[in-house]
Write an enzyme that holds these catalytic residues in place. Structure first.
Site, PDB file in Angstrom:
ATOM      1  CG  ASP A 188      39.121  11.272 -12.047  1.00 37.83           C
ATOM      2  OD1 ASP A 188      37.508  12.088 -11.607  1.00 37.83           O
ATOM      3  OD2 ASP A 188      39.537  11.073 -13.229  1.00 37.83           O
ATOM      4  CG  PHE A 204      45.117  14.837 -15.859  1.00 33.89           C
ATOM      5  CD1 PHE A 204      43.932  13.704 -16.008  1.00 33.89           C
ATOM      6  CD2 PHE A 204      46.000  14.566 -16.213  1.00 33.89           C
ATOM      7  CE1 PHE A 204      43.912  12.769 -16.816  1.00 33.89           C
ATOM      8  CE2 PHE A 204      46.740  13.401 -17.365  1.00 33.89           C
ATOM      9  CZ  PHE A 204      45.340  12.271 -17.330  1.00 33.89           C
ATOM     10  CG  ASP A 249      48.922   7.352 -18.795  1.00 32.84           C
ATOM     11  OD1 ASP A 249      47.748   7.006 -18.136  1.00 32.84           O
ATOM     12  OD2 ASP A 249      48.139   7.083 -19.698  1.00 32.84           O
TER      13      ASP A 249
HETATM   14  P1  IMP Z   1      37.985   6.650 -13.121  1.00 32.70           P
HETATM   15  O1  IMP Z   1      37.273   7.378 -13.782  1.00 32.70           O
HETATM   16  O2  IMP Z   1      37.380   6.710 -12.078  1.00 32.70           O
HETATM   17  O3  IMP Z   1      36.814   5.209 -13.636  1.00 32.70           O
HETATM   18  O4  IMP Z   1      39.226   6.575 -13.249  1.00 32.70           O
HETATM   19  C1  IMP Z   1      40.073   5.583 -14.132  1.00 32.70           C
HETATM   20  C2  IMP Z   1      41.260   5.277 -14.544  1.00 32.70           C
HETATM   21  O5  IMP Z   1      41.648   7.275 -15.022  1.00 32.70           O
HETATM   22  C3  IMP Z   1      41.978   5.601 -13.434  1.00 32.70           C
HETATM   23  O6  IMP Z   1      42.773   4.484 -12.610  1.00 32.70           O
HETATM   24  C4  IMP Z   1      43.396   6.242 -13.764  1.00 32.70           C
HETATM   25  O7  IMP Z   1      44.412   4.778 -14.503  1.00 32.70           O
HETATM   26  C5  IMP Z   1      42.648   7.160 -14.799  1.00 32.70           C
HETATM   27  N1  IMP Z   1      42.938   8.511 -14.229  1.00 32.70           N
HETATM   28  C6  IMP Z   1      42.018   9.248 -13.817  1.00 32.70           C
HETATM   29  N2  IMP Z   1      42.474  10.815 -13.508  1.00 32.70           N
HETATM   30  C7  IMP Z   1      43.905  10.661 -13.538  1.00 32.70           C
HETATM   31  C8  IMP Z   1      44.414  11.560 -13.872  1.00 32.70           C
HETATM   32  O8  IMP Z   1      45.090  12.468 -13.034  1.00 32.70           O
HETATM   33  N3  IMP Z   1      45.876  11.146 -14.110  1.00 32.70           N
HETATM   34  C9  IMP Z   1      46.000  10.414 -14.732  1.00 32.70           C
HETATM   35  N4  IMP Z   1      45.141   9.197 -14.775  1.00 32.70           N
HETATM   36  C10 IMP Z   1      44.468   9.431 -14.377  1.00 32.70           C
HETATM   37 MG    MG Z   2      45.994   6.048 -18.164  1.00 31.93          MG
END
Ligand code: IMP
Ligand code: MG
Length: 184
Positions: A102, A151, A158
């Site tokens: 993300d 999302f 989750d």
């Molecule tokens: P980051 O923003 O790339 O650091 O993402 C961190 C974590 O946020 C991911 O590994 C997911 O577990 C969670 N995450 C990010 N986007 C989503 C989504 O759309 N649904 C559920 N969890 C998410």
């Molecule tokens: Mg999560």
């Protein structure tokens, strides 16, 4: 639970077909290497179990547990490692498995931390990657599906710790996220 979804993005057959392809690619790339898979729990649990059963290589498996979302649908930017010791990965080829790319902050932090353990190489495999501008540049070497910046829940992912057990991946209704973010 289906009522809380705007739509289903990937059903079980679609996920299975893509896992077959990903596994083939990984198998080819790591055929003669000492592979250590490092999976990020809890969210990559289903992905890890289903993918690794398709990769008949003599690999070893370690799991990391991090907190990056603190229960909400927005990243806080902070990544907390829940274990004290890193797995022993000196000279090994590491493949990190995570649910979704993300903002990139979590995987950038995990990769940075694992680099300090002196592996021979590090690659990243994610089930999903959001098409967006990331806060941290992280390139995933293996991506299951590219998705829009929405999302999503299910198949390990989750919202407030719910929906992980859905066998498919769907977009959560926006009102549910909005209700939660309005709470003090
Ligand atoms: P980051 O923003 O790339 O650091 O993402 C961190 C974590 O946020 C991911 O590994 C997911 O577990 C969670 N995450 C990010 N986007 C989503 C989504 O759309 N649904 C559920 N969890 C998410
Ligand atoms: Mg999560």
């Amino acid at each position: 639970m289906l009522g809380n979804l705007e739509r289903v993005l990937f059903d079980e057959p679609a996920i299975n077909r893509r896992l077959d392809e990903l596994a083939k690619q990984i198998l080819n790339d790591y055929r003669n290497r000492e592979l250590t898979v490092i999976a990020v729990l809890n969210r990559s649990l289903m992905f890890m179990a289903d993918l690794l059963r398709r990769i008949p290589l003599p690999l070893t498996l370690d799991c990391l547990s991090v907190a990056s979302y603190h229960g909400k649908a927005q990243a806080s930017g902070q990544v907390i490692f829940k274990q004290v010791a890193l797995p022993d990965v000196i000279d090994r080829h590491i493949l990190i498995l995570d649910d979704i790319l993300d903002s990139g902050q979590t995987l950038a932090a995990i990769r940075g931390k694992l680099e300090t353990a002196k592996p021979r190489s590090i690659r990243i495999c994610v089930l999903l990657s959001k098409k967006k501008q990331r806060a941290r540049h992280v390139a995933a070497d293996y991506v299951g599906f590219e998705i829009e910046d929405e999302f999503v829940v299910g198949y390990g992912l989750d919202f407030m710790e719910g929906y992980r057990n859905l066998p498919y991946i769907g977009v959560l209704r926006k009102e549910l996220i909005a209700q939660q973010s309005n709470r003090p």
